[in-house]
Design a protein around this motif. Structure first.
Motif, short mmCIF file in Angstrom:
data_model
loop_
_atom_site.label_atom_id
_atom_site.label_comp_id
_atom_site.label_asym_id
_atom_site.label_seq_id
_atom_site.Cartn_x
_atom_site.Cartn_y
_atom_site.Cartn_z
N ALA A 382 0.81 -1.22 0.00
CA ALA A 382 0.00 0.00 0.00
C ALA A 382 0.84 1.27 0.00
O ALA A 382 0.34 2.35 -0.25
CB ALA A 382 -0.92 0.01 1.21
N CYS A 383 2.13 1.14 0.29
CA CYS A 383 2.93 2.35 0.50
C CYS A 383 3.24 3.07 -0.81
O CYS A 383 3.85 2.49 -1.71
CB CYS A 383 4.25 2.00 1.20
N PRO A 384 2.84 4.32 -0.94
CA PRO A 384 3.08 5.05 -2.18
C PRO A 384 4.54 5.45 -2.35
O PRO A 384 4.95 5.84 -3.44
CB PRO A 384 2.21 6.29 -2.03
N ALA A 385 5.32 5.35 -1.27
CA ALA A 385 6.72 5.76 -1.36
C ALA A 385 7.63 4.55 -1.55
O ALA A 385 8.84 4.68 -1.50
CB ALA A 385 7.12 6.54 -0.11
N SER A 386 7.04 3.37 -1.74
CA SER A 386 7.81 2.12 -1.87
C SER A 386 8.71 1.86 -0.67
O SER A 386 9.83 1.39 -0.82
CB SER A 386 8.65 2.11 -3.15
N LEU A 387 8.22 2.19 0.47
CA LEU A 387 8.97 1.86 1.68
C LEU A 387 8.56 0.46 2.12
O LEU A 387 7.65 -0.15 1.55
CB LEU A 387 8.66 2.86 2.78
N LEU A 388 9.24 -0.03 3.15
CA LEU A 388 8.85 -1.31 3.75
C LEU A 388 8.33 -1.01 5.15
O LEU A 388 9.07 -1.09 6.14
CB LEU A 388 10.04 -2.27 3.82
N PRO A 389 7.06 -0.67 5.25
CA PRO A 389 6.54 -0.23 6.56
C PRO A 389 6.76 -1.26 7.66
O PRO A 389 7.00 -0.89 8.81
CB PRO A 389 5.05 0.00 6.30
N GLN A 390 6.69 -2.53 7.30
CA GLN A 390 6.86 -3.53 8.36
C GLN A 390 8.28 -3.50 8.93
O GLN A 390 8.49 -3.69 10.12
CB GLN A 390 6.46 -4.94 7.89
N ASP A 411 11.53 9.47 4.12
CA ASP A 411 10.75 9.62 2.90
C ASP A 411 9.30 9.22 3.11
O ASP A 411 8.49 9.28 2.20
CB ASP A 411 11.37 8.80 1.78
N CYS A 412 8.98 8.82 4.32
CA CYS A 412 7.60 8.49 4.64
C CYS A 412 6.80 9.78 4.71
O CYS A 412 7.19 10.72 5.38
CB CYS A 412 7.53 7.76 5.97
N ILE A 413 5.69 9.82 3.97
CA ILE A 413 4.88 11.04 3.96
C ILE A 413 3.76 10.97 4.98
O ILE A 413 2.87 11.82 4.99
CB ILE A 413 4.31 11.32 2.56
N GLU A 414 3.78 9.96 5.80
CA GLU A 414 2.78 9.79 6.87
C GLU A 414 1.36 9.77 6.31
O GLU A 414 0.44 10.31 6.92
CB GLU A 414 2.96 10.87 7.94
N CYS A 415 1.21 9.17 5.15
CA CYS A 415 -0.11 9.16 4.52
C CYS A 415 -1.05 8.20 5.23
O CYS A 415 -2.27 8.29 5.09
CB CYS A 415 0.02 8.77 3.06
N GLY A 416 -0.52 7.25 5.95
CA GLY A 416 -1.38 6.35 6.71
C GLY A 416 -1.93 5.18 5.92
O GLY A 416 -2.69 4.38 6.45
N ALA A 417 -1.51 5.05 4.66
CA ALA A 417 -2.03 3.94 3.85
C ALA A 417 -1.65 2.60 4.49
O ALA A 417 -2.44 1.66 4.51
CB ALA A 417 -1.50 4.03 2.43
N CYS A 418 -0.43 2.54 5.02
CA CYS A 418 0.04 1.28 5.60
C CYS A 418 -0.79 0.91 6.81
O CYS A 418 -1.25 -0.23 6.95
CB CYS A 418 1.52 1.39 5.97
N ALA A 419 -1.01 1.88 7.68
CA ALA A 419 -1.78 1.59 8.88
C ALA A 419 -3.22 1.25 8.52
O ALA A 419 -3.86 0.44 9.19
CB ALA A 419 -1.74 2.79 9.83
N LEU A 428 0.95 2.22 12.82
CA LEU A 428 2.30 2.35 12.25
C LEU A 428 2.76 3.80 12.20
O LEU A 428 3.89 4.12 12.58
CB LEU A 428 2.32 1.75 10.84
N VAL A 429 1.87 4.69 11.74
CA VAL A 429 2.30 6.08 11.54
C VAL A 429 2.77 6.69 12.85
O VAL A 429 3.72 7.47 12.90
CB VAL A 429 1.16 6.90 10.93
N GLN A 430 2.10 6.30 13.92
CA GLN A 430 2.49 6.82 15.23
C GLN A 430 3.93 6.43 15.55
O GLN A 430 4.71 7.23 16.05
CB GLN A 430 1.55 6.23 16.26
N TYR A 431 4.28 5.21 15.22
CA TYR A 431 5.67 4.78 15.46
C TYR A 431 6.64 5.60 14.61
O TYR A 431 7.71 5.98 15.07
CB TYR A 431 5.83 3.30 15.11
N TYR A 432 6.24 5.86 13.36
CA TYR A 432 7.17 6.59 12.49
C TYR A 432 7.36 8.02 12.99
O TYR A 432 8.47 8.55 12.97
CB TYR A 432 6.67 6.61 11.05
N ARG A 433 6.25 8.63 13.42
CA ARG A 433 6.38 10.00 13.91
C ARG A 433 7.31 10.05 15.11
O ARG A 433 8.19 10.90 15.20
CB ARG A 433 5.01 10.54 14.32
S1 SF4 Z 1 2.63 6.37 6.13
FE1 SF4 Z 1 3.02 4.24 5.57
S2 SF4 Z 1 2.24 4.06 3.52
FE2 SF4 Z 1 2.45 6.24 3.89
S3 SF4 Z 1 4.49 6.75 3.16
FE3 SF4 Z 1 4.72 6.27 5.32
S4 SF4 Z 1 5.23 4.10 5.34
FE4 SF4 Z 1 4.41 4.52 3.32
#
Ligand code: SF4
Ligand code: SF4
Lengths: 790, 358
Positions: A382-390, A411-419, A428-433
């Motif tokens: 689902a990640c639009p940035a081609s990251l590996l959220p897991q 490069d994560c845009i915090e779009c929340g698609a992964c979560a 997930l986004v909370q962890y990234y922030r």
């Molecule tokens: S929030 Fe998730 S889906 Fe969106 S860019 Fe970041 S890792 Fe990728």
């Protein structure tokens, strides 16, 4: 037809847009007050130019942009400035910040204003100034000042107008495009003029907005006489196509390089709302005082878009839409994917508020407990940035910052698609922030450390020069000392010196390590070393003297210390009488305290001497004495690193002593003095530690007796370093850094809490309390910061 | 004044839940399970029931010991998936203790000792399988002759007889066990000496009676293929690992088919539709926890398994090799991950996971 590119990943959440597009854009009655935050944009807060009691007219400037990246604020109706004070503002942390509060007078009277019809003949810079003064900041959500984005250094060949609006529920841009396409097109022409008529001008719309597409198409057709090359492009609906980077990829196939701006690709991207606001600012002379906002969600009886005056409290908006607070589990500003919750409905609508979402419980039930990550990879799909959220999640949990950066966390845009897709419901986004915050803090610290290392290196260079100059003098002095020593080692003055400086011996010996480090090839420097060793030996000799002699020496030392204490006290009293600045007084107080400590030290020694078992026969004592020369010799032979370590230990010691005293004392004046003394020590400590960390590793042979620092000790050291750093910062910086660290701690604590809840661990309650405490602390810090803001 | 709670975004969530993912995996095993039961009798079903009960008990026990909410962790159904997969892989009519031991080892040691769901580096079902295979080679290689190849007058044991054989009950008196046990196609092919492949296929009923390759087994494999296809369609996993594994097996067996000489490694169809090929490709190597992470990584991971399966089948000591191949590639998965991080938006090229920036 233009070629459309696809973006990787993306999701198709239920759109929920239909309910708010049935009615046209409405207007609301005037609220009973308007709350205008000074910082509704990214960048420096605007500076108020009105004061409480002032009458203001609609469109009047109430705060001016301050600095390049800033935007002005205008009264959105006529009335009286009630106050300029802290008020809750829209922010994920529910913070308060400075706002100009205006009580409307109901007349809604405009200030004199005039537009520029023939903008085509004006200098772009002039138009940019108008845009800047009109307070226009990206209305799409980010709030970046529009004038900055429109004045890039690079030539621009593509102007992209973002009408994507990919977030579910939000229809503000959709309705704007349907109802005011002419203004948007006119705005685009202004932008094109400012940017030097770029070759490609594109409007990007998702294909779920056919009405908007048609409206714009018609507007473009009727407007084509003006030499139109504006291209309307629609593409398949997918979240998050509306992200600036994603839209650029869809329309041009190019990717904005990581950490760079689209301007580097010759692209500028603006939201349709911003474009329309620019039209109004230039052609009509109206600053940004209102925007289209969607009010939607099942907790509102009416779902509709409004042209809302900036500063209107959300409560007012909701009240006019039949809001049922009891059925609403959370109040969201923005969309369900990236919006943040509002704690307090008193917060105002600001320039970036595209939606107020008041869902019902059925609509947005509370998130179920997270389950373990099964590494299913749906997030990566689902990640639009081609990251590996897991993987990001895994490394965020283990705080493996190197790996996080290697996996391009930033490069994560915090779009929340992964979560959104995660079957285990991991936030997930909370962890990234949280992880991003932490890494940023670490980086800032590193930058600071680098700065002080540079300072240190300059300092070192200067010292080395000075050293060379002094070398000759030292050589002469050495000869003198040697001959003197030959005459008698028990010279009284030597003993006195030994006592008076005993507490300082270690630190003076190590003050400037490179000054005393053996310098190969410089005989003069070598001589200095020998010189010092000799002196130390002499002092050791002196210590071997009889108890009577030592007592006499100690008493003399005490006398001297007492004298020093008296004189510093006198100075302090004088200073106080002279109303010296607080800073200098503090210094004096510190000096007094220093003297007091030394006196106490000397007295303690004397007392020890008086104890029956404390005499020359005391093996430990005597060995200490005889060993002192060797110690000094060793110290001088030591690497700079060892010297620094020694120094740090000494300072730590002293800090501990002072802290001990601090704890015992109650008298306020002394407390202050002690504290400032303590600060000084800590500063020294920090310097020493920085020097230590700055030393190239190879100068350190295997650490001889590097103490195994346990976690607690490390934490204490960190805290001390921080205190030292704080001491060097301005109050504002202090507050800010304090706030930063609090926020990052809070994020971390929240993440921990989530994990703990998931694992049903015993310490959930403790963690919860921590989070609550931290939250209130963050709020406090934010308040303080905001107070200091102007 | 009412204050609303602070919650982080996103505020919505797709309906997909982990237990639903697991449930679909369970459902997808049905065609294969039906084919197994049709051809080999009640044994597999009994395996699955025994294994599921054991797995649930083990998982619950460990969770209770770890002081975690038992119900919450059982509800993700992951233990059940492990149990069912192991039950499918074990020979039908295997003694009860074999099943118990394998499942207990899989759940307690291979999964929970490593931290439970999501943290186990090795596929628990395959760990259980390999432990049994090494410890009890006889029991693990005693298979059943497919129903329709049984000699005249012999039939597969009924449900009660099967239970008598599996559980510690008095053995059925009216049953000659030797009559319905036999080798698997891969097993018998391994023991082919000297015959041309074509001749061997013609002389062995397991092959000569089959439509495609390996009587009975072909349907089992096609069943798992169908279930796997459905899972793919449901986007439970991506195509990368299974496709790479099957492609590797096809390619290698094509190369080493050797025109069907007496030293031939066997036909591609035999390799694809015999043994645990399809079960492995769609249900074992797609276990996300233990496989590689990125799509490129999964291609490498799947291809590695395909190669290892073929190599061990043809040149190794075991007739089938999915379990060994999977475990070996489980070892390699973290390494693969380090070198197959996808290129992120805005980056000129992909990075290694181990790079350090300062
Ligand atoms: S929030 Fe998730 S889906 Fe969106 S860019 Fe970041 S890792 Fe990728
Ligand atoms: S979607 Fe959730 S469970 Fe699946 S790999 Fe990503 S984080 Fe793990």
């Amino acid at each position: 037809m233009r070629k459309i590119w696809d973006i990787p990943g993306g999701i198709h959440p239920p759109e929920n847009k239909k309910q708010s597009v049935d009615q046209s854009i409405g207007a609301l009655p005037l609220p009973d007050r308007l709350v205008l935050p000074l910082n509704q944009h990214i960048g420096a807060p605007a500076r108020p130019v009105v004061k409480p009691g002032d009458r203001v007219l609609k469109g009047q400037v109430v705060a001016e942009p301050h600095g390049i990246v800033s935007a002005g604020v205008h009264a959105s109706t006529s009335g009286v400035v009630e106050s300029i004070s802290l008020h809750p503002v829209p922010h994920p942390s529910a913070m308060s910040s400075n706002c100009i509060i205006v009580r409307p007078d109901g007349e809604d009277r405009w200030i004199e204003h005039q537009g520029i019809a023939d903008y085509g003949s004006r200098d772009p810079q002039q138009l940019l100034d108008i845009i800047r003064l009109s307070g226009i900041a990206g209305l799409g959500g980010a709030g970046f000042p529009a004038s900055v984005k429109l004045g890039p250094r690079q030539p621009i060949d593509t102007l992209i107008i973002n009408g994507t609006e990919c977030e579910p529920y939000i229809t503000a841009d959709d309705m704007l495009m349907r109802e005011r396409p002419g203004e948007i097109v006119a705005g685009i022409r202004i932008l094109a003029h400012i940017l030097g008529n770029p070759a490609n001008i594109l409007i990007g719309i998702e294909d779920n907005k056919p009405e908007a597409y048609d409206a714009l198409e018609a507007a473009l057709a009727s407007n084509s006489s003006e030499g139109s090359d504006i291209e309307l492009v629609d593409f398949p609906t997918k979240y998050p196509s509306g992200g600036e980077k994603q839209l650029i990829q869809i329309l041009t196939g190019k990717e904005v390089p990581s950490g760079k701006l689209p301007a580097e690709l010759g692209i500028v991207c603006h939201n349709v709302g911003t474009t329309q606001a620019i039209y109004r600012a230039i052609v009509l002379g109206e600053p940004l005082i209102s925007r289209i906002t969607t009010v939607t969600g099942q907790s509102c009886a009416i779902n509709r878009n409004y042209d809302v005056l900036l500063g209107t409290p959300v409560r007012h908006l909701l009240a006019n839409n039949g809001f049922d607070a009891d059925s609403c589990p959370r109040l969201i500003m923005g969309g369900p994917m990236m919006g943040f919750t509002l704690e307090n409905p008193e917060v105002p609508v600001i320039k970036t508020t595209n939606c107020i979402l008041a869902p019902s419980r059925e609509e947005m039930p509370p998130a179920p407990l997270p389950q373990p990550c099964i590494r299913c990879g749906m997030c990566a799909e689902a990640c639009p940035a081609s990251l590996l959220p897991q993987q990001l999640f895994w490394y965020a949990q283990s705080e493996n910052f190197d790996r996080l950066e290697a996996h391009n966390l930033f490069d994560c845009i915090e779009c929340g698609a992964c979560a959104y897709v995660c079957p285990s419901n991991i936030p997930l986004v909370q962890y990234y922030r949280a992880a991003k915050g932490e890494i940023r803090t670490l980086k800032q610290e590193k930058i600071k450390a680098d700065h002080s290392r540079q300072r240190f290196e300059f300092h070192k260079e200067r010292l080395e020069r000075a050293e060379a100059e002094k070398a000759a003098k030292r050589e002469a002095r050495r000869r003198a000392t040697e001959s003197a020593r030959a005459r008698g080692a028990e010279d009284d003055s030597g003993i006195t010196a030994s006592v008076a400086t005993s507490t300082e011996a270690s630190s003076t010996a190590a003050t400037s390590p490179e000054a005393k480090a053996p310098e190969a090839g410089t005989s003069a420097a070598k001589a200095t070393v020998e010189d010092i060793i000799m002196a130390a030996k002499a002092r050791a000799e002196a210590r071997k003297a009889s108890p009577e002699q030592r007592r006499a020496a100690l008493e003399r030392g005490i006398e001297a210390a007492r004298h020093r204490l008296d004189s510093t006290r006198q100075k302090l009293a004088d200073g106080e009488a002279d109303n010296l600045g607080e800073a200098s007084l503090d210094k004096l107080r510190a000096a007094v305290e220093d003297a007091r400590v030394k006196l106490a030290d000397a007295e303690g020694k004397l007392a020890k001497l008086d104890l029956p078992d404390s005499n020359d026969s005391d093996p430990a004592d005597s060995s200490r004495d005889t060993g002192s020369a060797e110690r000094v010799a060793k110290k001088l032979g030591d690497s700079p690193r060892q010297q620094l370590q020694g120094k740090i230990a000494a300072i730590n010691n002293r800090i501990a002593v002072t802290e001990q005293k601090l704890a015992e004392l109650t008298d306020a004046a002394t407390l202050d003095a002690l504290r400032s003394g303590l600060d000084k020590q800590r500063q020294k400590l920090a310097e020493a530690q920085q020097q230590l960390s700055a030393l190239p590793v190879d100068t350190a042979p295997a650490p001889v007796e590097s103490p195994v620092q346990d976690a607690a000790a490390a934490a204490i050291t960190r805290a001390r370093e921080k205190a030292a750093r704080l001491a060097q910062m301005s109050p504002e910086e202090k507050l800010r850094s304090n706030l930063d660290s609090l926020v990052s701690r809070l994020d971390k604590a929240r993440a921990r809490l989530a994990t703990a809840i998931a694992e049903n661990a015993d310490h959930v309650e403790t963690l919860r309390t921590t989070v609550v405490n931290l939250e209130s602390k963050v709020r406090e810090a934010e308040t303080k910061l905001a107070q200091g803001d102007h | 004044m009412t204050l609303f709670p602070r919650v982080t975004s996103p505020h919505g969530h797709a309906p997909q839940r982990t237990d639903q993912v697991m449930l679909r995996v369970l459902l997808a095993t049905l065609p294969g399970l039906v084919a197994l039961t049709w051809n080999f009798g009640w044994g597999t079903l009994i395996n699955i029931v025994l294994a599921s009960a054991t797995a649930t008990a083990c998982e619950a026990g460990v969770m209770a010991l770890r002081k975690r909410p038992v119900r919450f962790y059982l509800s993700d159904l992951s233990a059940l998936v492990t149990a069912v997969l192991l039950g499918l892989a074990l020979p039908p009519l295997a003694p009860w203790w074999l099943v118990l031991m394998g499942v207990a080892f899989a759940i307690v040691i291979a999964k929970q000792f490593y931290g439970g769901l999501g943290y186990n580096p090795f596929n628990p079902a395959m760990v259980g399988y390999v432990v049994l295979l090494i410890s009890f080679p006889i029991e693990m290689t005693t298979w059943i002759t497919p129903r329709e190849l049984l000699p005249e007058g012999v039939s597969l044991p009924g449900l009660w007889q099967s239970l008598q054989l599996v559980l510690p009950l008095p053995a059925p008196t009216d049953l000659a066990v030797d009559a319905f046990t036999g080798a698997t196609p891969l097993d018998s092919f391994k023991h082919n000496t000297g015959l041309l492949t074509e001749q061997f296929y013609q002389q062995t009923p397991l092959f000569s009676e089959a439509e495609l390759a390996g009587f009975g087994w072909e349907w089992v494999n096609l069943g798992f293929l169908a279930g796997g296809g459905w899972l793919l369609y449901q986007r439970i996993f991506t195509w990368h690992a299974p496709a790479a594994m099957l492609a590797a097996i096809t390619l290698l067996s094509g190369i080493f088919y050797d025109g069907g000489s007496s030293t031939s490694a066997g036909s591609p169809l035999m390799h694809l539709l015999s043994g645990a090929t399809m079960l492995g490709a769609f249900f074992i190597i797609t276990d996300p926890v233990t496989s590689a992470t990125s799509n490129l990584g999964r291609l490498i991971y799947g291809a590695g398994i395909g190669i290892l399966v073929f190599v061990i089948r043809v040149w190794g000591n075991y007739p089938d090799a999915v379990a060994f191949a999977v475990l070996l590639m489980n070892f390699a998965a973290p390494l693969i991950d380090n070198y197959t991080v996808p290129r992120t938006y805005g980056h000129a090229r992909a990075k290694r996971a181990t790079v350090k920036k300062d």
